[in-house]
Write a protein that holds these residues in place. Structure first.
Motif, PDB file in Angstrom:
ATOM      1  N   PHE A 103       5.712   5.279  48.399  1.00  0.00           N
ATOM      2  CA  PHE A 103       5.258   6.623  48.753  1.00  0.00           C
ATOM      3  C   PHE A 103       5.019   7.370  47.561  1.00  0.00           C
ATOM      4  O   PHE A 103       5.577   7.178  46.493  1.00  0.00           O
ATOM      5  N   VAL A 104       3.928   8.475  47.598  1.00  0.00           N
ATOM      6  CA  VAL A 104       3.620   9.287  46.338  1.00  0.00           C
ATOM      7  C   VAL A 104       3.988  10.747  46.794  1.00  0.00           C
ATOM      8  O   VAL A 104       2.859  11.149  47.677  1.00  0.00           O
ATOM      9  N   ASN A 105       4.859  11.471  46.435  1.00  0.00           N
ATOM     10  CA  ASN A 105       4.928  12.702  46.869  1.00  0.00           C
ATOM     11  C   ASN A 105       4.630  13.201  48.354  1.00  0.00           C
ATOM     12  O   ASN A 105       4.111  14.031  48.818  1.00  0.00           O
ATOM     13  N   GLU A 106       5.406  12.266  49.167  1.00  0.00           N
ATOM     14  CA  GLU A 106       5.115  12.330  50.742  1.00  0.00           C
ATOM     15  C   GLU A 106       6.179  13.085  51.199  1.00  0.00           C
ATOM     16  O   GLU A 106       7.100  13.136  50.711  1.00  0.00           O
ATOM     17  N   THR A 107       5.916  13.756  52.574  1.00  0.00           N
ATOM     18  CA  THR A 107       6.880  14.517  53.100  1.00  0.00           C
ATOM     19  C   THR A 107       8.054  13.643  53.576  1.00  0.00           C
ATOM     20  O   THR A 107       7.894  12.589  54.108  1.00  0.00           O
ATOM     21  N   GLU A 108       9.217  14.170  53.839  1.00  0.00           N
ATOM     22  CA  GLU A 108      10.350  13.489  54.641  1.00  0.00           C
ATOM     23  C   GLU A 108      10.090  13.150  56.047  1.00  0.00           C
ATOM     24  O   GLU A 108      10.281  11.894  56.259  1.00  0.00           O
ATOM     25  N   ALA A 109       9.234  13.944  56.771  1.00  0.00           N
ATOM     26  CA  ALA A 109       9.087  13.664  57.926  1.00  0.00           C
ATOM     27  C   ALA A 109       8.079  12.226  57.992  1.00  0.00           C
ATOM     28  O   ALA A 109       8.424  11.491  59.090  1.00  0.00           O
ATOM     29  N   VAL A 110       7.213  12.191  57.267  1.00  0.00           N
ATOM     30  CA  VAL A 110       6.116  11.126  57.255  1.00  0.00           C
ATOM     31  C   VAL A 110       6.984   9.918  56.835  1.00  0.00           C
ATOM     32  O   VAL A 110       6.812   9.036  57.483  1.00  0.00           O
ATOM     33  N   ILE A 111       7.852  10.009  55.943  1.00  0.00           N
ATOM     34  CA  ILE A 111       8.631   8.729  55.465  1.00  0.00           C
ATOM     35  C   ILE A 111       9.290   8.165  56.557  1.00  0.00           C
ATOM     36  O   ILE A 111       9.521   7.139  56.814  1.00  0.00           O
ATOM     37  N   VAL A 169      11.499  -1.816  56.903  1.00  0.00           N
ATOM     38  CA  VAL A 169      11.539  -1.611  55.563  1.00  0.00           C
ATOM     39  C   VAL A 169      12.697  -1.990  54.947  1.00  0.00           C
ATOM     40  O   VAL A 169      13.774  -1.236  54.977  1.00  0.00           O
ATOM     41  N   ASP A 170      12.541  -2.538  53.800  1.00  0.00           N
ATOM     42  CA  ASP A 170      13.874  -3.034  52.993  1.00  0.00           C
ATOM     43  C   ASP A 170      13.942  -2.126  51.768  1.00  0.00           C
ATOM     44  O   ASP A 170      15.344  -2.007  51.747  1.00  0.00           O
ATOM     45  N   ILE A 171      13.128  -1.680  51.179  1.00  0.00           N
ATOM     46  CA  ILE A 171      13.452  -0.915  49.937  1.00  0.00           C
ATOM     47  C   ILE A 171      12.154   0.203  50.024  1.00  0.00           C
ATOM     48  O   ILE A 171      11.030  -0.084  50.182  1.00  0.00           O
ATOM     49  N   ILE A 172      12.394   1.378  49.802  1.00  0.00           N
ATOM     50  CA  ILE A 172      11.554   2.242  49.268  1.00  0.00           C
ATOM     51  C   ILE A 172      11.148   2.609  48.004  1.00  0.00           C
ATOM     52  O   ILE A 172      11.952   2.585  47.085  1.00  0.00           O
ATOM     53  N   ARG A 207      17.814  10.840  50.146  1.00  0.00           N
ATOM     54  CA  ARG A 207      18.122  11.351  51.548  1.00  0.00           C
ATOM     55  C   ARG A 207      18.034  10.283  52.802  1.00  0.00           C
ATOM     56  O   ARG A 207      18.321  10.609  53.873  1.00  0.00           O
ATOM     57  N   PHE A 208      17.369   9.181  52.268  1.00  0.00           N
ATOM     58  CA  PHE A 208      16.836   8.200  53.457  1.00  0.00           C
ATOM     59  C   PHE A 208      17.934   6.954  53.665  1.00  0.00           C
ATOM     60  O   PHE A 208      17.692   6.354  54.574  1.00  0.00           O
TER      61      PHE A 208
END
Length: 211
Positions: A62-70, A79-82, A95-96
């Motif tokens: 992700f690049v500067n994405e919102t928390e809601a979208v993530i 997903v194993d790793i962000i 946060r995740f």
């Protein structure tokens, strides 16, 4: 030399990811950044993941994405790793409740030292080339000689790697993990089986101490 971990990033096609897994890659990267030429929808990403065998890690970028979208992507995909590839703060990355990688666009040695401290709880910090206005996948490398000798954290070498320069990059930096994207493509988001094989073969050679 001990095992060198490998990640190929920017998959858009299930068949390419399946081939990378067959060749022995450790992790595949999926780009959820709409400005990227390697952007995938949730449906595309699900097809890629379904093609993977067990024990191949899935990395969501992700690049500067919102928390809601993530969080929405995390609900739709195993997903194993962000991988945070933008200007995300350490607090945001935490946060995740998920292992994460923080990418750093390198201009100076101090950028790497600072990131190792700021993101001390990251699974690793990833060093990429700094290209104005771009967030990875540029095909550019940074001066590997800038890597500090006293970096006390896990780190990943990225930026401008190709099958032809990977051995030199590992030899110069002592990298224990490498990440490639455009260097194994025939077109943006389309991975070339021969280039992926050559990249992974170069890594295996370095593990064996070949020169």
């Amino acid at each position: 030399m001990s095992k060198i971990r490998t990640k190929i990033c920017g998959f858009t096609r299930a068949e390419d990811a399946a081939e990378a897994a067959r060749l022995g890659v450790d992790a595949v990267g999926l780009v959820f950044y709409e400005k990227s030429r390697r952007f995938v929808s949730a449906a595309q990403a699900q097809a890629v993941v379904r093609a993977l065998p067990p024990f191949v890690s899935v990395v969501a970028l992700f690049v500067n994405e919102t928390e809601a979208v993530i969080r929405q992507i995390l609900q739709q995909l195993p997903v194993d790793i962000i991988q945070f590839h933008g200007d995300e703060s350490p607090e945001f990355c935490r946060r995740f409740d998920r292992p994460y990688i923080k990418a750093v666009r390198v201009r100076h040695t101090q950028d790497m030292l600072d990131a190792a401290v700021l993101y001390a709880d990251a699974r690793a910090v990833l060093f990429d080339a700094h290209v104005a206005g771009e967030y990875g996948g540029t095909g550019h490398s940074f001066d590997w000689r800038m890597l500090p000798d006293d970096l006390n954290s896990h780190w990943i070498l990225s930026g401008g790697l190709t099958p032809d320069n990977t051995a030199e990059a590992v030899r110069t930096t002592g990298a224990k993990a490498v990440d490639i994207s455009s260097g194994v493509e025939s077109a943006p988001g389309v991975k070339c089986p021969q280039k992926m094989a050559a990249f992974l073969a170069a890594v295996r050679q370095m593990e064996k101490g070949a020169r």
